[in-house]
Design an enzyme around this catalytic site. Structure first.
Site, PDB file in Angstrom:
ATOM      1  N   LYS A  12       0.999  -1.144   0.017  1.00 26.50           N
ATOM      2  CA  LYS A  12       0.104  -0.050   0.007  1.00 26.50           C
ATOM      3  C   LYS A  12       0.804   1.189   0.069  1.00 26.50           C
ATOM      4  O   LYS A  12       0.664   2.246  -0.848  1.00 26.50           O
ATOM      5  CB  LYS A  12      -0.859  -0.084   1.344  1.00 26.50           C
ATOM      6  CG  LYS A  12      -1.439   1.311   1.478  1.00 26.50           C
ATOM      7  CD  LYS A  12      -2.222   1.332   2.640  1.00 26.50           C
ATOM      8  CE  LYS A  12      -1.830   1.443   4.169  1.00 26.50           C
ATOM      9  NZ  LYS A  12      -1.372   2.820   4.525  1.00 26.50           N
ATOM     10  N   ASN A  13       1.963   1.281   1.048  1.00 29.34           N
ATOM     11  CA  ASN A  13       2.676   2.572   1.024  1.00 29.34           C
ATOM     12  C   ASN A  13       3.719   2.815  -0.099  1.00 29.34           C
ATOM     13  O   ASN A  13       4.352   3.782  -0.239  1.00 29.34           O
ATOM     14  CB  ASN A  13       3.334   2.488   2.427  1.00 29.34           C
ATOM     15  CG  ASN A  13       2.125   2.685   3.531  1.00 29.34           C
ATOM     16  OD1 ASN A  13       1.115   3.138   3.251  1.00 29.34           O
ATOM     17  ND2 ASN A  13       2.802   2.505   4.822  1.00 29.34           N
ATOM     18  N   CYS A 115      -4.220  12.655  13.114  1.00 29.72           N
ATOM     19  CA  CYS A 115      -5.306  11.305  13.213  1.00 29.72           C
ATOM     20  C   CYS A 115      -5.074  10.629  14.473  1.00 29.72           C
ATOM     21  O   CYS A 115      -4.168  11.151  15.182  1.00 29.72           O
ATOM     22  CB  CYS A 115      -4.498  10.761  11.869  1.00 29.72           C
ATOM     23  SG  CYS A 115      -3.035  10.032  11.973  1.00 29.72           S
ATOM     24  N   ARG A 120       1.006  14.468  13.310  1.00 27.07           N
ATOM     25  CA  ARG A 120       1.497  14.342  11.855  1.00 27.07           C
ATOM     26  C   ARG A 120       1.521  15.575  11.104  1.00 27.07           C
ATOM     27  O   ARG A 120       0.710  15.663  10.201  1.00 27.07           O
ATOM     28  CB  ARG A 120       0.561  13.248  11.328  1.00 27.07           C
ATOM     29  CG  ARG A 120       0.818  12.039  11.913  1.00 27.07           C
ATOM     30  CD  ARG A 120      -0.024  10.760  11.556  1.00 27.07           C
ATOM     31  NE  ARG A 120       0.791  10.323  10.219  1.00 27.07           N
ATOM     32  CZ  ARG A 120       0.300   9.283   9.466  1.00 27.07           C
ATOM     33  NH1 ARG A 120      -0.833   8.757   9.746  1.00 27.07           N
ATOM     34  NH2 ARG A 120       1.127   8.907   8.347  1.00 27.07           N
ATOM     35  N   ASP A 305       5.125   0.610  11.819  1.00 29.27           N
ATOM     36  CA  ASP A 305       3.882   0.035  11.266  1.00 29.27           C
ATOM     37  C   ASP A 305       3.887  -1.495  11.836  1.00 29.27           C
ATOM     38  O   ASP A 305       2.580  -2.153  11.522  1.00 29.27           O
ATOM     39  CB  ASP A 305       3.843   0.016  10.052  1.00 29.27           C
ATOM     40  CG  ASP A 305       3.425   1.573   9.312  1.00 29.27           C
ATOM     41  OD1 ASP A 305       3.224   2.255  10.168  1.00 29.27           O
ATOM     42  OD2 ASP A 305       3.624   1.801   7.932  1.00 29.27           O
ATOM     43  N   ARG A 397      -8.232  -0.523   4.820  1.00 27.50           N
ATOM     44  CA  ARG A 397      -7.446   0.268   4.286  1.00 27.50           C
ATOM     45  C   ARG A 397      -6.207  -0.326   3.808  1.00 27.50           C
ATOM     46  O   ARG A 397      -5.561   0.280   2.740  1.00 27.50           O
ATOM     47  CB  ARG A 397      -7.291   1.246   5.275  1.00 27.50           C
ATOM     48  CG  ARG A 397      -8.656   2.252   5.619  1.00 27.50           C
ATOM     49  CD  ARG A 397      -8.271   3.306   6.392  1.00 27.50           C
ATOM     50  NE  ARG A 397      -7.401   4.041   5.791  1.00 27.50           N
ATOM     51  CZ  ARG A 397      -7.024   5.377   6.360  1.00 27.50           C
ATOM     52  NH1 ARG A 397      -7.301   6.101   7.320  1.00 27.50           N
ATOM     53  NH2 ARG A 397      -6.018   6.101   5.396  1.00 27.50           N
TER      54      ARG A 397
HETATM   55  C1  EPZ Z   1       4.378   6.755   6.388  1.00 26.97           C
HETATM   56  O1  EPZ Z   1       3.793   8.013   6.565  1.00 26.97           O
HETATM   57  C2  EPZ Z   1       3.498   5.696   6.167  1.00 26.97           C
HETATM   58  N1  EPZ Z   1       2.190   5.974   5.233  1.00 26.97           N
HETATM   59  C3  EPZ Z   1       3.099   5.314   7.534  1.00 26.97           C
HETATM   60  O2  EPZ Z   1       2.130   4.158   7.340  1.00 26.97           O
HETATM   61  C4  EPZ Z   1       4.012   4.870   8.263  1.00 26.97           C
HETATM   62  O3  EPZ Z   1       3.759   4.685   9.684  1.00 26.97           O
HETATM   63  C5  EPZ Z   1       5.263   6.333   8.404  1.00 26.97           C
HETATM   64  O4  EPZ Z   1       5.553   6.457   6.925  1.00 26.97           O
HETATM   65  C6  EPZ Z   1       6.466   5.901   9.113  1.00 26.97           C
HETATM   66  O5  EPZ Z   1       7.107   4.928   8.605  1.00 26.97           O
HETATM   67  C7  EPZ Z   1       2.382   5.979   3.854  1.00 26.97           C
HETATM   68  O6  EPZ Z   1       3.533   5.662   3.426  1.00 26.97           O
HETATM   69  C8  EPZ Z   1       1.428   6.277   3.045  1.00 26.97           C
HETATM   70  P1  EPZ Z   1       6.430  10.337   8.283  1.00 26.97           P
HETATM   71  P2  EPZ Z   1       4.130   9.480   6.624  1.00 26.97           P
HETATM   72  O7  EPZ Z   1       6.422  11.709   7.377  1.00 26.97           O
HETATM   73  O8  EPZ Z   1       4.872   9.521   5.432  1.00 26.97           O
HETATM   74  C9  EPZ Z   1       6.890  13.640  11.621  1.00 26.97           C
HETATM   75  C10 EPZ Z   1       0.192   2.848   8.018  1.00 26.97           C
HETATM   76  O9  EPZ Z   1       0.076   2.184   8.996  1.00 26.97           O
HETATM   77  N2  EPZ Z   1       6.602  14.684  10.517  1.00 26.97           N
HETATM   78  O10 EPZ Z   1       7.722   9.339   7.711  1.00 26.97           O
HETATM   79  O11 EPZ Z   1       3.229  10.479   6.939  1.00 26.97           O
HETATM   80  C11 EPZ Z   1       5.562  12.761  11.572  1.00 26.97           C
HETATM   81  O12 EPZ Z   1       4.460  13.346  12.705  1.00 26.97           O
HETATM   82  C12 EPZ Z   1       0.807   4.216   7.737  1.00 26.97           C
HETATM   83  O13 EPZ Z   1       0.393   2.304   6.915  1.00 26.97           O
HETATM   84  C13 EPZ Z   1       6.965  15.718  10.862  1.00 26.97           C
HETATM   85  O14 EPZ Z   1       6.813  16.320  12.035  1.00 26.97           O
HETATM   86  O15 EPZ Z   1       5.261   9.503   7.865  1.00 26.97           O
HETATM   87  C14 EPZ Z   1       6.024  11.422  12.597  1.00 26.97           C
HETATM   88  O16 EPZ Z   1       6.160  11.859  13.838  1.00 26.97           O
HETATM   89  C15 EPZ Z   1       0.654   4.660   9.090  1.00 26.97           C
HETATM   90  N3  EPZ Z   1       6.861  16.824   9.858  1.00 26.97           N
HETATM   91  C16 EPZ Z   1       7.375  11.365  11.671  1.00 26.97           C
HETATM   92  O17 EPZ Z   1       7.790  12.666  11.282  1.00 26.97           O
HETATM   93  C17 EPZ Z   1       6.509  16.485   8.541  1.00 26.97           C
HETATM   94  O18 EPZ Z   1       6.231  17.223   7.601  1.00 26.97           O
HETATM   95  C18 EPZ Z   1       7.706  10.421  10.546  1.00 26.97           C
HETATM   96  O19 EPZ Z   1       6.429  10.633   9.878  1.00 26.97           O
HETATM   97  C19 EPZ Z   1       6.297  15.094   8.254  1.00 26.97           C
HETATM   98  C20 EPZ Z   1       6.545  14.115   9.326  1.00 26.97           C
END
Ligand code: EPZ
Length: 419
Positions: A12-13, A115, A120, A305, A397
């Site tokens: 998915k991701n 969320c 996030r 995850d 999902r």
């Molecule tokens: C991706 O989310 C995945 N989703 C998530 O999978 C996964 O948990 C996550 O990466 C971490 O591996 C998809 O790929 C669609 P991040 P993403 O930006 O890209 C902070 C699932 O269950 N952050 O790597 O949104 C954020 O709050 C889902 O399949 C900022 O502060 O995750 C988090 O604490 C859930 N500012 C950390 O970084 C930003 O602009 C990592 O988030 C962006 C992120």
């Protein structure tokens, strides 16, 4: 006890950013091995309203391609707006931001909001685009981005690893003038899968799989064919299903190196993990499970995850396990539900101390997010008596035919329609 073989679907991701990449070209992008999931449908709806034409080619014949094939053609960008009612359904919608500004010079994307697993923010996506020369206004809950003369390459150093920000800026940089460097970039296999597809579309990217991506912008990208990598989180989830039930399950189409941090944890817990010609075999037939400490980290560390699933496993292990979540600030929503099934878990800030119990008891429980829900299914497989998981739409999902795949290995699981 589960016994048998489970075919692992496309990730998915990986599929979500790959689909968004169709906005970068007016030619057709063919994505094979696409999983059949609610999130894919949500993004398909968003892409159509940006002007992309999508058609399902059905199952691909062979040649390494399996699963569904989706053809995506964004001849023209009909609308540059990603509206609130679609983005709020799925945060990954924000991945259209980079491609839209890069190709179309304008994008209006709703801010996703918080969320169930944390606040996030998307500040890293926005700051990166500003560094690439976009002008950005935040008003009325929307990100308004403009780059009428196109984007310009820049050196962007991420203060924190972000999968989504790396993907958004990687896509944007492919069409920027000059060179872009993304430093402290996410190394998740899904990011590399996107990069490989972009290269097939004509992008010039160096450093794929490392934490520094160097992109030399090109005038235009063209169509390509790409097969989505296997879902390492789906594979990991079924690996835990085999371990928690004391079974033996072969996971087909997954490479061991994609799940190596989980495999190390399982082996330390007393589970056998072996590579086969088709995938990976997970078995626990003799001997107890042993508690192991786990800390989530960006790839190649232990994936956030898989945190809820490994916690479900540790609730039935001998001894204690300290599980620390470092990626998201609020990802322990499954703890009170697991506790209702008899688990002994104490949360202190970002760590959960899990003390193994001899057995879990079935109970009615409530799903809160995708991975939390599946951890309740795993606990339910091991528990004595019946477990009823409510709000299973979360599962749809991210898990394709979950009950079918588990039942195929002997699990007593069914989807009960609401009366
Ligand atoms: C991706 O989310 C995945 N989703 C998530 O999978 C996964 O948990 C996550 O990466 C971490 O591996 C998809 O790929 C669609 P991040 P993403 O930006 O890209 C902070 C699932 O269950 N952050 O790597 O949104 C954020 O709050 C889902 O399949 C900022 O502060 O995750 C988090 O604490 C859930 N500012 C950390 O970084 C930003 O602009 C990592 O988030 C962006 C992120």
């Amino acid at each position: 006890m589960l016994t048998g073989t489970i075919g692992i679907s496309g990730a998915k991701n990986a599929a979500l950013p790959l689909m968004a990449a169709c906005l970068l070209t007016d030619e057709t992008l063919y994505l094979a091995n696409l999983p059949h999931l609610a999130d894919i449908t949500t993004l398909a709806t968003l892409l159509s309203q940006h002007g992309a034409e999508l058609s399902l080619d059905g199952a691909a014949p062979d040649g390494g391609y399996s699963g569904r094939v989706l053809a995506l053609t964004a001849k023209e960008i009909a609308s540059a707006t990603a509206p609130y009612d679609l983005v709020r359904k799925m945060r990954a919608s924000v991945l259209v931001l980079g491609p839209l500004v890069a190709r179309h010079g304008i994008a209006r994307v709703s801010l996703p909001g918080g969320c169930a697993i944390g606040t996030r923010p998307v500040d890293l996506h926005i700051k990166g685009l500003i560094q690439l020369g976009a002008e950005i206004d935040l008003a009325d809950g929307y990100i308004d981005a403009r780059a009428p003369g196109g984007l310009t390459g820049a050196r962007i150093v991420f203060p924190q690893v972000s999968v989504g920000a790396t993907e958004n800026l990687l896509m944007a940089a492919t069409l920027a003038r000059g060179q872009t460097q993304l430093v402290n970039a996410a190394r998740e296999p899904e990011v590399s899968d996107l990069a490989h597809c972009l290269v097939a579309m004509g992008a010039r990217i160096e450093g794929i799989g490392t934490d520094t991506l160097t992109i030399d912008g090109v005038e235009r990208l063209h169509g390509a064919r790409h097969s989505v990598i296997a879902d390492r989180i789906e594979a990991g989830t079924y690996a835990v299903a085999a371990a928690i039930t004391g079974g033996s399950v072969e996971l087909k189409s997954i490479r061991l190196d994609l799940i190596s941090s989980l495999a190390d944890t399982l082996v330390a817990a007393g589970v056998s993990v072996t590579e086969t010609t088709n995938g990976v075999l997970i078995a626990r037939q003799n001997g107890p499970l042993v508690g192991v400490d786990v800390m989530t980290e960006p790839y190649p560390g232990f994936p956030t995850d898989m945190q809820a699933q490994i916690m479900a496993l540790m609730t039935t292990a001998t001894g204690a396990s300290m599980i620390t979540e470092t990626v998201f600030e609020n990802r322990f929503m499954h703890v009170p539900e697991l506790s209702r099934m008899g688990a002994n878990i104490n949360v202190h800030q970002s760590s959960a101390m899990v003390r193994g119990v001899p057995s879990l008891r079935g109970a009615p429980v409530m799903a809160t997010d995708l991975r939390a829900s599946v951890s309740l299914v795993l606990a339910g497989l091991a528990a004595e008596g019946e477990t009823m998981v409510h709000r299973v739409y979360h599962l749809d999902r991210g898990y394709e035919r979950l009950e079918e795949k588990l039942a195929g290995c002997g699990a007593d699981i069914e989807r009960v329609r609401a009366a």
